[in-house]
Design a protein around this motif. Structure first.
Motif, PDB file in Angstrom:
ATOM      1  N   VAL B  83       0.803  -1.226   0.083  1.00 10.55           N
ATOM      2  CA  VAL B  83      -0.060  -0.064   0.074  1.00 10.55           C
ATOM      3  C   VAL B  83       0.884   1.241  -0.018  1.00 10.55           C
ATOM      4  CG1 VAL B  83      -1.558   1.174   1.485  1.00 10.55           C
ATOM      5  CG2 VAL B  83      -1.769  -1.106   1.217  1.00 10.55           C
ATOM      6  N   LEU B  84       2.061   1.213   0.890  1.00 11.32           N
ATOM      7  CA  LEU B  84       3.001   2.472   0.863  1.00 11.32           C
ATOM      8  C   LEU B  84       3.258   2.620  -0.301  1.00 11.32           C
ATOM      9  CD1 LEU B  84       4.606   1.557   4.320  1.00 11.32           C
ATOM     10  CD2 LEU B  84       2.837   3.416   3.761  1.00 11.32           C
ATOM     11  N   ARG B  85       3.896   1.366  -1.273  1.00  9.81           N
ATOM     12  CA  ARG B  85       4.480   1.454  -2.515  1.00  9.81           C
ATOM     13  C   ARG B  85       3.346   1.923  -3.576  1.00  9.81           C
ATOM     14  NH1 ARG B  85       7.156  -3.886  -4.831  1.00  9.81           N
ATOM     15  NH2 ARG B  85       5.192  -4.561  -3.994  1.00  9.81           N
ATOM     16  N   GLY B  86       2.183   1.702  -3.160  1.00 12.25           N
ATOM     17  CA  GLY B  86       1.139   2.021  -4.185  1.00 12.25           C
ATOM     18  C   GLY B  86       0.788   0.981  -4.948  1.00 12.25           C
ATOM     19  N   ALA B  87      -0.426   0.631  -4.629  1.00 13.71           N
ATOM     20  CA  ALA B  87      -0.825  -0.755  -5.439  1.00 13.71           C
ATOM     21  C   ALA B  87      -0.963  -0.591  -6.711  1.00 13.71           C
ATOM     22  CB  ALA B  87      -2.211  -1.096  -4.689  1.00 13.71           C
ATOM     23  N   ARG B  88      -0.707  -1.751  -7.443  1.00 13.44           N
ATOM     24  CA  ARG B  88      -0.811  -1.683  -8.992  1.00 13.44           C
ATOM     25  C   ARG B  88      -1.801  -2.478  -9.567  1.00 13.44           C
ATOM     26  NH1 ARG B  88       2.137  -4.715 -13.048  1.00 13.44           N
ATOM     27  NH2 ARG B  88       3.159  -6.041 -11.320  1.00 13.44           N
ATOM     28  N   SER B  89      -2.845  -2.229  -9.880  1.00  8.02           N
ATOM     29  CA  SER B  89      -3.907  -3.051 -10.316  1.00  8.02           C
ATOM     30  C   SER B  89      -4.049  -2.835 -11.778  1.00  8.02           C
ATOM     31  CB  SER B  89      -5.184  -3.021  -9.459  1.00  8.02           C
ATOM     32  OG  SER B  89      -6.049  -3.623  -9.798  1.00  8.02           O
ATOM     33  N   ASP B  90      -3.300  -3.236 -12.657  1.00  8.79           N
ATOM     34  CA  ASP B  90      -3.193  -2.596 -14.044  1.00  8.79           C
ATOM     35  C   ASP B  90      -3.828  -3.892 -14.994  1.00  8.79           C
ATOM     36  OD1 ASP B  90      -0.976  -4.423 -13.451  1.00  8.79           O
ATOM     37  OD2 ASP B  90       0.093  -3.068 -14.578  1.00  8.79           O
ATOM     38  N   ALA B  91      -4.925  -4.111 -14.664  1.00  6.96           N
ATOM     39  CA  ALA B  91      -5.702  -5.074 -15.515  1.00  6.96           C
ATOM     40  C   ALA B  91      -5.852  -4.650 -17.050  1.00  6.96           C
ATOM     41  CB  ALA B  91      -6.850  -5.645 -14.943  1.00  6.96           C
ATOM     42  N   PRO B  92      -5.466  -5.691 -17.866  1.00  9.76           N
ATOM     43  CA  PRO B  92      -5.628  -5.229 -19.099  1.00  9.76           C
ATOM     44  C   PRO B  92      -7.273  -5.223 -19.640  1.00  9.76           C
ATOM     45  CG  PRO B  92      -4.729  -7.452 -19.044  1.00  9.76           C
ATOM     46  CD  PRO B  92      -4.774  -7.010 -17.828  1.00  9.76           C
ATOM     47  N   ALA B  93      -7.411  -4.611 -20.570  1.00 11.78           N
ATOM     48  CA  ALA B  93      -8.628  -4.248 -21.168  1.00 11.78           C
ATOM     49  C   ALA B  93      -9.048  -5.571 -21.618  1.00 11.78           C
ATOM     50  CB  ALA B  93      -8.849  -3.222 -22.288  1.00 11.78           C
ATOM     51  N   GLU B  94     -10.295  -5.961 -21.170  1.00 12.32           N
ATOM     52  CA  GLU B  94     -10.862  -7.210 -21.890  1.00 12.32           C
ATOM     53  C   GLU B  94     -11.386  -7.100 -22.820  1.00 12.32           C
ATOM     54  OE1 GLU B  94     -14.373 -10.183 -20.631  1.00 12.32           O
ATOM     55  OE2 GLU B  94     -14.210  -8.325 -19.588  1.00 12.32           O
ATOM     56  N   LEU B  95     -10.874  -8.168 -23.935  1.00 11.89           N
ATOM     57  CA  LEU B  95     -11.250  -8.077 -25.311  1.00 11.89           C
ATOM     58  C   LEU B  95     -12.659  -8.815 -25.583  1.00 11.89           C
ATOM     59  CD1 LEU B  95      -7.725  -8.978 -26.835  1.00 11.89           C
ATOM     60  CD2 LEU B  95      -8.762  -6.924 -26.745  1.00 11.89           C
ATOM     61  N   PRO B  96     -13.360  -8.084 -26.211  1.00  9.81           N
ATOM     62  CA  PRO B  96     -14.803  -8.822 -26.414  1.00  9.81           C
ATOM     63  C   PRO B  96     -14.663 -10.119 -27.183  1.00  9.81           C
ATOM     64  CG  PRO B  96     -14.762  -7.021 -27.938  1.00  9.81           C
ATOM     65  CD  PRO B  96     -13.492  -6.946 -26.952  1.00  9.81           C
ATOM     66  N   ASP B  97     -15.445 -11.347 -27.089  1.00  9.85           N
ATOM     67  CA  ASP B  97     -15.287 -12.366 -27.663  1.00  9.85           C
ATOM     68  C   ASP B  97     -16.263 -12.167 -29.214  1.00  9.85           C
ATOM     69  OD1 ASP B  97     -15.230 -14.962 -28.797  1.00  9.85           O
ATOM     70  OD2 ASP B  97     -16.036 -15.796 -27.004  1.00  9.85           O
ATOM     71  N   ALA B  98     -15.085 -12.369 -30.184  1.00  6.35           N
ATOM     72  CA  ALA B  98     -15.840 -12.044 -31.667  1.00  6.35           C
ATOM     73  C   ALA B  98     -16.852 -13.115 -32.177  1.00  6.35           C
ATOM     74  CB  ALA B  98     -14.753 -12.123 -32.681  1.00  6.35           C
ATOM     75  N   ARG B  99     -16.878 -14.176 -31.340  1.00  4.28           N
ATOM     76  CA  ARG B  99     -17.723 -15.173 -31.844  1.00  4.28           C
ATOM     77  C   ARG B  99     -19.288 -14.975 -31.165  1.00  4.28           C
ATOM     78  NH1 ARG B  99     -14.157 -20.011 -29.521  1.00  4.28           N
ATOM     79  NH2 ARG B  99     -14.085 -18.158 -27.944  1.00  4.28           N
ATOM     80  N   ARG B 100     -19.295 -13.932 -30.325  1.00  8.73           N
ATOM     81  CA  ARG B 100     -20.597 -13.632 -29.909  1.00  8.73           C
ATOM     82  C   ARG B 100     -21.209 -12.608 -30.339  1.00  8.73           C
ATOM     83  NH1 ARG B 100     -20.661 -15.389 -23.497  1.00  8.73           N
ATOM     84  NH2 ARG B 100     -19.889 -17.142 -23.457  1.00  8.73           N
ATOM     85  N   ALA B 101     -22.596 -12.761 -30.027  1.00  3.22           N
ATOM     86  CA  ALA B 101     -23.346 -11.532 -30.566  1.00  3.22           C
ATOM     87  C   ALA B 101     -23.179 -10.320 -29.271  1.00  3.22           C
ATOM     88  CB  ALA B 101     -24.998 -11.700 -30.539  1.00  3.22           C
ATOM     89  N   PRO B 102     -23.181  -9.027 -29.661  1.00  2.00           N
ATOM     90  CA  PRO B 102     -22.653  -7.999 -28.900  1.00  2.00           C
ATOM     91  C   PRO B 102     -23.810  -8.067 -27.417  1.00  2.00           C
ATOM     92  CG  PRO B 102     -22.727  -7.184 -31.105  1.00  2.00           C
ATOM     93  CD  PRO B 102     -23.294  -8.449 -31.121  1.00  2.00           C
ATOM     94  N   ASP B 103     -25.080  -8.181 -27.810  1.00  3.50           N
ATOM     95  CA  ASP B 103     -25.808  -8.184 -26.585  1.00  3.50           C
ATOM     96  C   ASP B 103     -25.465  -9.310 -25.795  1.00  3.50           C
ATOM     97  OD1 ASP B 103     -26.787  -9.764 -28.653  1.00  3.50           O
ATOM     98  OD2 ASP B 103     -28.916  -9.642 -28.111  1.00  3.50           O
ATOM     99  N   SER B 104     -25.225 -10.582 -26.564  1.00  3.01           N
ATOM    100  CA  SER B 104     -25.013 -11.776 -25.439  1.00  3.01           C
ATOM    101  C   SER B 104     -23.745 -11.548 -24.676  1.00  3.01           C
ATOM    102  CB  SER B 104     -25.126 -13.075 -26.415  1.00  3.01           C
ATOM    103  OG  SER B 104     -24.076 -13.365 -26.932  1.00  3.01           O
ATOM    104  N   GLU B 105     -22.777 -10.895 -25.391  1.00  3.72           N
ATOM    105  CA  GLU B 105     -21.412 -10.650 -24.743  1.00  3.72           C
ATOM    106  C   GLU B 105     -21.762  -9.835 -23.507  1.00  3.72           C
ATOM    107  OE1 GLU B 105     -18.575 -11.713 -25.321  1.00  3.72           O
ATOM    108  OE2 GLU B 105     -17.506 -10.573 -23.860  1.00  3.72           O
ATOM    109  N   ALA B 106     -22.494  -8.734 -23.878  1.00  3.45           N
ATOM    110  CA  ALA B 106     -22.785  -7.701 -22.652  1.00  3.45           C
ATOM    111  C   ALA B 106     -23.465  -8.247 -21.453  1.00  3.45           C
ATOM    112  CB  ALA B 106     -23.429  -6.629 -23.381  1.00  3.45           C
ATOM    113  N   ALA B 107     -24.378  -9.188 -21.773  1.00  2.00           N
ATOM    114  CA  ALA B 107     -25.197  -9.892 -20.869  1.00  2.00           C
ATOM    115  C   ALA B 107     -24.116 -10.987 -20.053  1.00  2.00           C
ATOM    116  CB  ALA B 107     -26.277 -10.729 -21.429  1.00  2.00           C
ATOM    117  N   ALA B 108     -23.308 -11.615 -20.790  1.00  2.00           N
ATOM    118  CA  ALA B 108     -22.514 -12.687 -20.259  1.00  2.00           C
ATOM    119  C   ALA B 108     -21.429 -11.748 -19.396  1.00  2.00           C
ATOM    120  CB  ALA B 108     -21.625 -13.480 -21.055  1.00  2.00           C
ATOM    121  N   ARG B 109     -20.952 -10.473 -19.773  1.00  2.00           N
ATOM    122  CA  ARG B 109     -20.067 -10.030 -18.965  1.00  2.00           C
ATOM    123  C   ARG B 109     -20.958  -9.618 -17.513  1.00  2.00           C
ATOM    124  NH1 ARG B 109     -18.426  -5.813 -22.742  1.00  2.00           N
ATOM    125  NH2 ARG B 109     -20.087  -4.430 -21.537  1.00  2.00           N
ATOM    126  N   GLN B 110     -21.956  -8.811 -17.976  1.00  2.00           N
ATOM    127  CA  GLN B 110     -22.620  -8.472 -16.516  1.00  2.00           C
ATOM    128  C   GLN B 110     -22.938  -9.657 -15.515  1.00  2.00           C
ATOM    129  OE1 GLN B 110     -26.458  -6.739 -17.642  1.00  2.00           O
ATOM    130  NE2 GLN B 110     -25.642  -4.605 -17.793  1.00  2.00           N
TER     131      GLN B 110
END
Lengths: 137, 176
Positions: B83-110
């Motif tokens: 914590v003193l050093r400064g926490a690093r939480s650099d999760a890379p941006a999640e790539l959407p699954d190209a095989r899924r429809a955008p709405d089902s992808e969003a629902a799955a993400r939720q």
């Protein structure tokens, strides 16, 4: 208890989470190659701190006294060696010469404690414990 | 020569387990991506240095998961420094699954996000056992081995955890 439907739902959710995590997992080869660089800083800090503490100890004791201790230990070791060699454990002649006190020498005389200023005449006039003036001896 | 071959075999086995190991490291680090990477890397170092030795009393997967769990605990002990050093939480941006429809992808993400939030509110042991069973497909006995607890204890955490998690997910879905 949870129903089988709930179990299936949980499995589906966890599977979704796993799929997302797999997409964000770092590359194994990258991690494997960089493993040496990722070592804890304590691996360096702990030996460095120990070394610094040892150096501080030597400075605090004074180099002369510190190395004096080392020299004295060396003398004891030499004496042990000579004792085991069969010369009765006597120190070698060269060892007693420098700085060794002559026999009968009192390095810290305590006589001064008896020298109380002005008390000498009283001390001379006082009756000794082995005399009794009433009985005449 | 044998040592080199052994090292290569270990490397191959660890590479095969890497995605699952990372998922477990995430679970042990409360889904802190940066910390999970550090923990996993440290665990690999332990395996290579011989600080952690696989004596083949269990499967490599349960043994490695045990090492990751212990390493995560060690890291948590030093969390103040972190914590003193400064926490690093650099999760890379999640790539959407190209095989899924955008709405089902969003629902799955939720759905996955709700699960993450519900898991964060769960007791540690319950979270661990549910992750090992549902996410990593281990049996309750294997989960108990990873967690270093008796089978009965793991089973109890599993049943209570499942019940609590379902309730928390319903709560999350109700509050949305």
């Amino acid at each position: 208890m949870t129903t089988p439907d709930e179990d299936r739902d949980l499995r589906a959710r966890f599977a979704e989470l796993a799929r997302r995590d797999r997409g964000r997992a770092p590359d194994f080869q990258e991690m494997w190659a960089a493993r040496r660089a990722a070592r804890s800083p304590w691996r360096v800090l702990v030996p460095a701190a120990s070394l610094a503490a040892a150096a501080l100890f030597v400075v605090w004791c004074g180099p002369t006294s510190f190395f004096g201790i080392v020299e004295a230990r060396g003398r004891v070791a030499r004496r042990r060696v000579s004792a085991s060699a069969g010369d009765g454990g006597r120190p070698p002649a060269a060892e007693t010469a420098p700085g060794a006190a002559p026999a009968g020498f009192d390095p810290a005389p305590l006589d001064f404690l008896l020298d109380v200023p002005g008390s000498a005449p009283r001390a001379l006039g006082a009756a000794a414990l082995d005399s009794n003036p009433l009985k005449g001896w | 020569m044998d040592d080199r071959e052994d090292a290569r075999t270990t490397e191959r086995e660890l590479a095969a387990l890497h995605p699952a190991s990372f998922g477990w490291a995430l679970a042990c680090c409360r889904r802190d991506h940066g910390l999970a990477e550090e923990v996993l890397q440290d665990a690999y170092c332990k395996v290579l240095d011989g600080r952690a030795r696989f004596d083949r009393r269990s499967s490599l997967k349960t043994w490695l998961f045990g090492v990751i769990r212990m390493t995560a605990r060690e890291h948590r002990r030093w969390s103040v420094l972190r914590v003193l050093r400064g926490a690093r939480s650099d999760a890379p941006a999640e790539l959407p699954d190209a095989r899924r429809a955008p709405d089902s992808e969003a629902a799955a993400r939720q759905r996955a996000e709700r699960l993450s939030r519900a898991l964060a509110r769960l007791a540690e042991r319950q979270r661990e056992v549910l992750h090992l069973v549902f996410y990593e497909d281990l049996s309750i006995a294997e989960a108990a081995e990873v967690m270093g607890v008796a089978l009965g204890t793991a089973r109890q955490h599993y049943e209570r955890g499942k019940h609590a998690l379902s309730a928390l997910i319903r709560e999350e879905e109700g509050s949305r």
